[in-house]
Design a protein around this motif. Structure first.
Motif, short mmCIF file in Angstrom:
data_model
loop_
_atom_site.label_atom_id
_atom_site.label_comp_id
_atom_site.label_asym_id
_atom_site.label_seq_id
_atom_site.Cartn_x
_atom_site.Cartn_y
_atom_site.Cartn_z
N LEU B 114 0.95 -1.22 -0.01
CA LEU B 114 0.24 -0.16 -0.12
C LEU B 114 1.07 1.31 -0.06
O LEU B 114 0.73 2.32 -0.90
N PHE B 115 1.87 1.28 0.96
CA PHE B 115 2.82 2.44 1.00
C PHE B 115 3.56 2.61 -0.36
O PHE B 115 3.56 3.70 -0.76
N TYR B 116 3.88 1.69 -0.89
CA TYR B 116 4.87 1.69 -2.14
C TYR B 116 3.80 2.30 -3.35
O TYR B 116 4.13 3.30 -3.79
N LEU B 117 2.70 1.81 -3.51
CA LEU B 117 1.77 2.25 -4.57
C LEU B 117 1.25 3.67 -4.03
O LEU B 117 1.10 4.63 -5.09
N HIS B 118 1.19 4.12 -2.80
CA HIS B 118 0.75 5.30 -2.54
C HIS B 118 1.86 6.32 -2.86
O HIS B 118 1.63 7.22 -3.49
N LEU B 119 3.21 5.86 -2.67
CA LEU B 119 4.34 6.84 -2.86
C LEU B 119 4.31 6.91 -4.36
O LEU B 119 5.04 7.98 -4.89
N ARG B 120 4.02 5.96 -4.92
CA ARG B 120 4.33 5.89 -6.59
C ARG B 120 3.27 7.09 -7.27
O ARG B 120 3.23 7.25 -8.25
N GLY B 121 2.04 7.14 -6.33
CA GLY B 121 0.90 7.82 -6.94
C GLY B 121 -0.04 6.93 -7.57
O GLY B 121 -1.05 7.59 -8.14
N ASP B 122 -0.03 5.78 -7.41
CA ASP B 122 -1.02 4.98 -7.99
C ASP B 122 -2.47 4.97 -7.00
O ASP B 122 -3.31 4.52 -7.46
N LEU B 123 -2.22 5.09 -5.86
CA LEU B 123 -3.30 5.36 -4.88
C LEU B 123 -3.38 6.83 -4.43
O LEU B 123 -2.43 7.41 -4.29
N SER B 124 -4.44 7.45 -4.75
CA SER B 124 -4.63 8.85 -4.59
C SER B 124 -5.70 9.04 -3.45
O SER B 124 -6.28 8.15 -2.93
N GLY B 125 -5.53 10.12 -3.05
CA GLY B 125 -6.61 10.83 -1.91
C GLY B 125 -5.84 10.94 -0.56
O GLY B 125 -6.63 11.22 0.43
N LEU B 126 -4.50 10.76 -0.45
CA LEU B 126 -4.01 10.87 0.77
C LEU B 126 -2.65 12.06 0.54
O LEU B 126 -2.20 12.30 -0.56
N PRO B 127 -2.16 12.37 1.72
CA PRO B 127 -1.11 13.55 1.45
C PRO B 127 0.17 12.70 1.14
O PRO B 127 0.17 11.46 1.15
N PHE B 128 1.13 13.27 0.50
CA PHE B 128 2.45 12.73 0.11
C PHE B 128 1.86 11.84 -1.20
O PHE B 128 2.61 10.96 -1.42
#
Lengths: 245, 394
Positions: B114-128
């Motif tokens: 989750l964190f990896y996808l989030h930092l890559r920008g694949d998951l949106s809607g959160l800071p960073f």
């Protein structure tokens, strides 16, 4: 507050204790005279061990008083009680409870070393006591190489070597066969009598209790006159069963 | 289900240890995903991608070691009367340990994904969102099966390791559930193990490793396995030498600890010195190995600092993550092993307290043990790090 009688080495008045709410002792009073062997008898779970813990200062009773040689034990802080136990009391548990890392003579000398005795003196005393208890030959062996009877004799030697005022023996022969049992008890009682050591012995065995000078029967955490219960009839459960069939 | 139920009712400290395992597993999963992302983003640099994957092995090994150590100290996986009364024997308990470890490691792996996808920008809607899109090669698609396989590595290895570790050891005595219960059928603690014999081997391995490293570092500096990011000029031979040195220290650790204990109880000891020394001799196997590993890791860190610490920007963020993981996991493993040793000696400590041994004496014995180990292992770490850095700096 009533002053304890002078000739009692340990004196307890109306001890109450419970383990996390489950009652263990409900008002036990007793006095232990100097140099006597006192047996605390009763079935398993009647509070013998808890009573011994309270008398030896390992537990503070919720209510009641414990006096040792006219000194109150129940008001002492943990550090003082620890010191009292180290210097004046000995403890023999149903299990030998030896330190597996130390060999036989080191285990026996441990209470003396903890009191700050010199290495040479502690070793000499320990070896003497091991000789007296017929286990001098295994003084250099580790406990795990010995038989259960030998290990229990080491525990007895450990308690005696420090020449305490009182030895608390909680079912000291519960895990032994009959031959070992008589040997351990005989050495314990004869050594205690020859050195004037008081013994408080908890046991459920009437045969062992017969070795004592005096007997205090306990039942369900109370002191009673006798523990002889009416015999349970054999058919009590069966009748109920046959009704349901 | 039983593993989850036992976890729900366990002590907060036990849960904290499990959470630490999950965190370490998340870190390793993140590093593995980064290596995968690099591979899919740079198809031309396949050697570099393999290299990154290989470097992930170090934190991977440290994490698995930590997970196994935690599984060994877990109160719910040791033989105990409550579970053996319902028929859970050593085999089922090993399975239970494996499942518990797998659960915490899988939790970590999910967080990593989750964190990896989030930092890559694949998951949106959160800071960073997509904060590290450049570093993580966000433009290339992530092959999902490969990611899942990589993420499954840590839980599988840790579960297998803990099941094996708990199966391998003999059935230890069931500890009483609380101190007040006087269990009459309690068997005597099992006999102490034979003294460790690995010291000569460990010394030989360490010396050979240092020699190989010194010999290889003289060469032309061929970099076969350069550390990705900044540390490009590390020859493969040097790394092989390092690996040998680290293995040697891990093998020599128990022997050294045993030697410490032997010296501690020598020459007419009093009660505290006697207890401290003998306990150290008996616990040398349990404590010595993680201590040797920590020693090797610290020596490596010190040597790396001496070599590269002066560079303007010595380490990349992923290298820092890996280094923190390795340092943290090895240290946590050492602490967990110390805890395991303490749990194993709980009954002896109770017996000693019953004899009237003051608590301060037991504490003094523990402090004496720690001091003796520190006195032996700290100079050793310093010496190894100096010897390791010497051929590379001259």
């Amino acid at each position: 507050m009533v002053a304890p009688p002078d000739n009692d080495v340990i004196w307890a008045r109306s001890l109450h204790h419970s383990h996390n709410g489950s009652p263990a002792l409900g008002g036990v009073s007793l006095g232990v005279r100097d140099g006597e062997i006192l047996a605390v008898t009763g079935p398993r779970g009647c509070g013998k061990t808890t009573l011994l813990h309270c008398l030896s200062g390992q537990l503070v009773p919720e209510q009641g008083e414990v006096w040792f040689n006219s000194v109150p034990v129940h008001t002492m802080g943990p550090r003082l009680r620890e010191r009292l136990r180290r210097d004046r009391f000995g403890w023999i548990a149903p299990e030998p409870q030896l330190v597996p890392e130390l060999n036989t003579w080191e285990n026996t000398a441990l209470p003396l070393l903890l009191r700050g005795a010199s290495h040479r003196e502690a070793k000499k005393t320990a070896l003497e006591w091991l000789e007296r208890l017929d286990i001098g030959t295994c003084a250099r062996q580790r406990p795990h190489t010995l038989l259960q009877g030998q290990r229990q004799r080491i525990a007895v030697a450990r308690a005696l070597a420090a020449t305490p005022t009182v030895i608390f023996a909680d079912e000291p022969t519960a895990t032994l066969h009959r031959s070992d049992r008589t040997h351990v008890l005989r050495t314990l009682t004869s050594a205690a009598r020859s050195h004037g050591i008081t013994i408080v012995l908890a046991t459920h065995d009437a045969e062992i209790a017969a070795l004592a000078d005096r007997t205090v029967p306990l039942l369900d955490g109370r002191r009673v006159a006798t523990v002889a219960l009416p015999a349970v009839s054999d058919t009590e459960g069966r009748a109920a069963c046959s009704l349901s069939v | 289900m039983l593993a989850l139920r036992l976890a729900r009712g366990s002590h907060p400290l036990v849960l904290l240890r499990r959470l630490l395992v999950a965190a370490a597993s998340a870190g390793v999963g993140f590093l593995l995903l980064c290596a995968l992302g690099y591979a899919s983003g740079h198809p031309a640099h396949s050697a570099g991608a393999v290299l990154r994957l290989l470097w992930c092995l170090v934190p991977f090994a440290a994490t698995v070691q930590f997970a196994v150590a935690v599984a060994r100290t877990d109160p719910s996986t040791r033989p105990r009367s409550g579970l053996s009364a319902v028929g859970l024997g050593p085999v089922r308990l090993a399975v239970l340990a494996a499942v518990s470890t797998a659960v915490s490691c899988t939790l970590g792996s999910m967080v990593a994904l989750l964190f990896y996808l989030h930092l890559r920008g694949d998951l949106s809607g959160l800071p960073f969102d997509g904060a590290a899109a450049g570093l993580l090669d966000a433009e290339a698609p992530l092959p999902l099966p490969a990611a899942l396989v990589l993420l499954a590595l840590v839980p599988l290895a840790a579960a297998a390791g803990s099941a094996f570790a708990l199966r391998a050891e003999p059935v230890s005595t069931a500890a009483p559930d609380d101190a007040s219960s006087e269990v009459l059928t309690e068997p005597e603690a099992p006999g102490p193990t034979a003294p460790p014999t690995g010291l000569p081997w460990g010394v030989a391995l360490t010396a050979a490793g240092l020699a190989i490293e010194a010999y290889m570092s003289r060469g032309d500096g061929r970099s076969l396995l350069p550390l990705p990011g900044r540390l490009d000029a590390t020859p493969a031979g040097v790394l092989a030498g390092w690996a040998l040195t680290a293995a040697g220290l891990a093998v020599a650790g128990p022997g050294l600890a045993h030697l410490c204990g032997r010296l501690l109880q020598a020459a007419r000891p009093g009660a505290v010195r006697l207890l401290a020394g003998r306990v150290l001799m008996d616990e040398s196997r349990r404590i010595g190995r993680p201590l040797g590993v920590v020693c090797a890791v610290l020596a490596a860190a010190a040597a790396a600092y001496a070599l590269y610490g002066t560079a303007p920007r010595p380490l990349g963020p992923l290298t820092v993550l890996g280094a923190v993981l390795v340092l943290g996991c090895t240290t946590a493993t050492l602490l967990t092993s110390a805890l395991e040793a303490r749990q194993a000696r709980e009954q002896t400590a109770q017996a000693l307290l019953r004899l009237g041994a003051p608590v301060s004496a037991l504490r003094a014995a523990t402090a004496l043990r720690a001091a003796a180990l520190l006195i032996v292992f700290a100079p050793l770490t310093w010496l190894i790090s100096e010897l390791a850095a010497l051929p590379l700096t001259v």
